[in-house]
Each structure stands twice: as C-alpha cells, then as structure tokens.
Design an enzyme around this catalytic site. Structure first.
Site, mmCIF file in Angstrom:
data_model
loop_
_atom_site.group_PDB
_atom_site.id
_atom_site.type_symbol
_atom_site.label_atom_id
_atom_site.label_comp_id
_atom_site.label_asym_id
_atom_site.label_seq_id
_atom_site.Cartn_x
_atom_site.Cartn_y
_atom_site.Cartn_z
ATOM 1 C CG HIS A 411 -27.981 -37.376 4.077
ATOM 2 N ND1 HIS A 411 -29.185 -37.951 3.739
ATOM 3 C CD2 HIS A 411 -28.136 -36.054 3.833
ATOM 4 C CE1 HIS A 411 -30.018 -37.036 3.312
ATOM 5 N NE2 HIS A 411 -29.424 -35.860 3.358
ATOM 6 C CG ASP A 415 -34.060 -40.723 3.627
ATOM 7 O OD1 ASP A 415 -32.899 -40.816 3.198
ATOM 8 O OD2 ASP A 415 -34.971 -41.527 3.354
#
Length: 439
Positions: A411, A415
């Site tokens: 992450h 995204d």
C-alpha cells in the site's frame, strides 16, 4: 604436526556469509584432500566445500544452522609436517586459494547445484535402530526366524506404537521374514476392531526440528515482508467458462506442444494489462526510497518443493506465446523440485503469481515476495448456477465456471483503485478470451 586453519572461502561476489546446512565430518575424523567437509547455503544455493588438505579435524566452527562470515574460521585440521620440519601449511593455503578460485563465481556454484553425498540407505526395517541395535537385530533375523511372545523382531517405533495401542506383539502375525511392521499392526487392528482395538488414529511423538537452510530463508523473507510491507488484498470473481473452452480447444489441436494449463493463459492476460499499470510491475527499495518500474515482466512463479517454497522466474514473460510459457513453466517447476534451478532462475522477479491449483480455496491473501510490490493468486475453479443473457433481452440460469483472483499489494506504492483496476483488466481479458490471442 601443524594446525591448518581453513577459513570460509569466498563463494561468490556480494556474498558476506553462509549458513551451515550439514556437517559431513566431526572432531577427530581423518580427512583426505578434496574430501567433502560441509554443505553451506548462500541465498537459495547450497554449496559443498571440500578439504584442501589431508589431516585430522580438531575443531569445527558452529553447528548446523549457524551463520559463518566469509573469511572466518570454518574448521581446523591438524596436518603432518614435511621432512624438513616445515609444516605443509603453505601447500594447504595454496589448495585453499584454489578452492576459492573454483567457487569464486557464486552464479557458477549456483548454476550447477552440488549433488548430495551418496549414502547407501539401510533397509527400511532397520532405520529406527541405533547402529549397534541394528547389527544385533540383523544378526537375530538372519540366524533364525523363530519368534516367541517375549522375543519379537520389531523396530523401536513399532514396539512403541504397539505399547501405545495396548497390543501384545506376540499376538501379531508378521506378513514376512518374521519381523512385525506397521502394516502388520494395521492388519491386526482391522481384524480385531470388534475387540476394542479399532482407533481413530495414532498419536505422533513430539518433535523439535531446527529451522535451517531454505526453510530458514523462507521464514526470514516472509517475516521481513509482513514486518515491512503494509499489505492489502483485493479479490474479484471471474467467469472462466469461455476461457476453459478455449483452453480445451487449443489442447485438442496442440500436436507435440505441451499441454496448456490455466496458468499460461493467466500470465498472458497479466502481461497484456501490466503496461497500463506500471506500478504493479515494480520493486520498492524502502531504504533508498526508490521505486523501480520495469518494462519487461520477469514473472516469479511460486513452486512448492520438498525443501520448501521456491520462486523460479519466467524471464520476459511478455515476449512468450502460450506454448512457450507452458514449456517454461514445466521446465522451471521441474528444476526447482529437483534442486537444479540456478541462481539466475531463482532471482530477479518483478511480479509473482502463486497458485495452489485445485487446492486454491475460495480466496487467498498471499504474502508479497519482497522487494516486489504485488503478488497475484488465482484460486480454485468452481461450478455454480448464474444468471446469463438468453440472447433475447432476458436472462436464464446456466452452469458457469467461476474463479476468484486475489492480488496482494504494497500500500506504500500501489493504491487500492489501481489494484482493483488492474484485476478488472485481467477479468475483461479472461472473460473474453479471444482478446488474449490478439496482439
């Protein structure tokens, strides 16, 4: 006599240390020149190290599982002095230098995996005995097959199991050569189930297993990945009915080409979608704060082996057709399972796919192969009823083949929207498989 200190040789560029996987000698053993001393592991390659001199081992550095730095003492060998009183240490050092030269290319050592030492196995029935017990039992078996309730031929493991089950070994009739084996106990239990001997299974003894070699590397890598990478996983359901029909058609006309599994088709889809999402096919150097995005897809393929999980790499997967992918998958999987995969074949992946085939489950949350930023996990194909178009503006219920695709991403780099869009791109291709064959 003089003592020769044999140091851990340089086993490859960039290698600073090696882990002891197995000692083949111990203190007090007499060794000859070029005799196999120890197996060490660097990264995912196991290297056998041979003695540069003849002599007697007087000291070894560490136990199995210990890590030894290059240039540190590996073991000490007591060697004979030459006639003039000068120790043969200079010759030993020259031999040691030759060993370092022979192993200086780590890739070379990796490219040619050392064959394990040849050990002639004992017959299976003696394997649980100590050497002294084995010789004693062998003697008994060879001189007489006679047995009494108090003198039954059986390995310690069989005896322990019989005690756990409350079985008198004297009542068990062996199938061959007078020795009671586990199979004889099983037959006895089956025949006497009505007498209370039937059980749901046997309890295994407690074991303490040292984590070494490849299993230790896997543990370290997985722990580092979970510790450093903030994972998130996205799962999407795909209808692969048409894809399976295409696969069957291609296999029916494949000739001498390798049989297609689902994997080459998925890889083809991944490679066609990757250019639109370059952050998926990347590596993240978190120390330098740099993301390197790759133009070519060097696809890691997680493969289960007897030694543990390995990830051979399909180089330039985007440039291979379905049949070439199928052939390379088979070749790399076999190389990994047989221990013949080279260092180059086990490194440099930019994206990884992991599949358990029919064991794939409904959904998975695979762990990223650090320093990559994503890993894709196709799951098991199942058949379910679905509403589909009837071609006249309505719907009907039909049996369809469905498969979930999981993707775990870093992450920090990827995204959620990009991950979902990437998987939706793959879904579109595999649900309209004709697009896979269009360049």
């Amino acid at each position: 006599m003089a003592k020769f200190i044999f140091k851990m040789p340089d086993v490859g560029e960039g290698v600073a240390e090696a882990e002891v996987v197995e000692w083949h000698v111990k203190v007090g053993d007499r060794v000859e020149e070029d005799q196999h001393l120890v197996d060490v592991m660097t990264d995912k390659a196991t290297i056998d190290i041979e003695s540069p001199v003849a002599g007697t081992v007087v000291e070894v550095a560490g136990e199995v599982g210990d890590v030894i730095a290059i240039g540190s003492m590996l073991l000490v060998i007591e060697v004979a002095q030459e006639e003039g009183g000068e120790a043969s240490e200079e010759q030993a050092e020259a031999a040691a230098e030759q060993i370092e030269d022979d192993m200086s290319d780590a890739e070379g050592a990796d490219d040619k995996e050392p064959e394990p030492a040849t050990v002639l196995p004992e017959p299976a029935e003696w394997s649980s005995f100590t050497p002294a017990e084995a010789e004693q039992e062998k003697g008994r078996a060879s001189t007489s097959s006679a047995r009494t309730d108090h003198k039954v031929l059986a390995s310690p493991a069989v005896r322990q199991r019989a005690r756990d089950l409350g079985i008198d070994l004297g009542e068990v009739k062996p199938a061959e050569d007078g020795r009671v084996r586990h199979g004889d106990l099983d037959a006895f239990l089956a025949y006497n189930a009505g007498s209370g001997f039937g059980t749901a299974g046997k309890a295994r003894g407690d074991e303490t297993i040292k984590v070494i070699g490849l299993r230790k590397r896997i543990a370290q890598n997985m722990a580092a990945a979970k510790r450093h990478i903030p994972h998130f996983t996205y799962v999407e359901e795909c209808d692969v009915t048409a894809l399976e029909e295409l696969r069957a058609d291609l296999n029916s006309a494949r000739g001498d080409k390798p049989k297609l599994t689902m994997l080459p088709l998925l890889i083809r889809a991944i490679c066609k979608v990757v250019p639109d999402y370059p952050m998926i096919n990347a590596r993240y150097d978190d120390e330098a704060g740099v993301v390197k995005r790759y133009g070519s897809v060097h696809l890691g393929m997680a493969a289960q082996t007897d030694a543990g999980l390995m990830v051979p790499v399909i180089r330039d997967a985007q440039s291979r057709n379905l049949w070439q992918l199928a052939r390379e998958i088979v070749r790399l999987a076999e190389a990994a399972r047989s221990g013949k995969a080279t260092s180059e074949e086990l490194s440099g992946s930019t994206l990884t796919i992991t599949s358990l085939g029919p064991l794939g489950g409904v959904a998975t949350t695979p762990v990223i192969n650090r320093p990559e930023v994503a890993i894709i996990g196709p799951n098991r194909i199942v058949e379910r009823p679905m509403f589909v178009s009837d071609g006249m503006g309505g719907e009907r219920i039909a049996k369809r083949k469905l498969m979930n695709i999981s993707i775990s991403c870093d992450h920090r780099v990827v995204d959620g929207h990009n991950a979902a869009s990437f998987v939706q791109g793959i879904k579109r291709l595999i649900e309209t498989p004709a697009l896979l064959l269009v360049d």
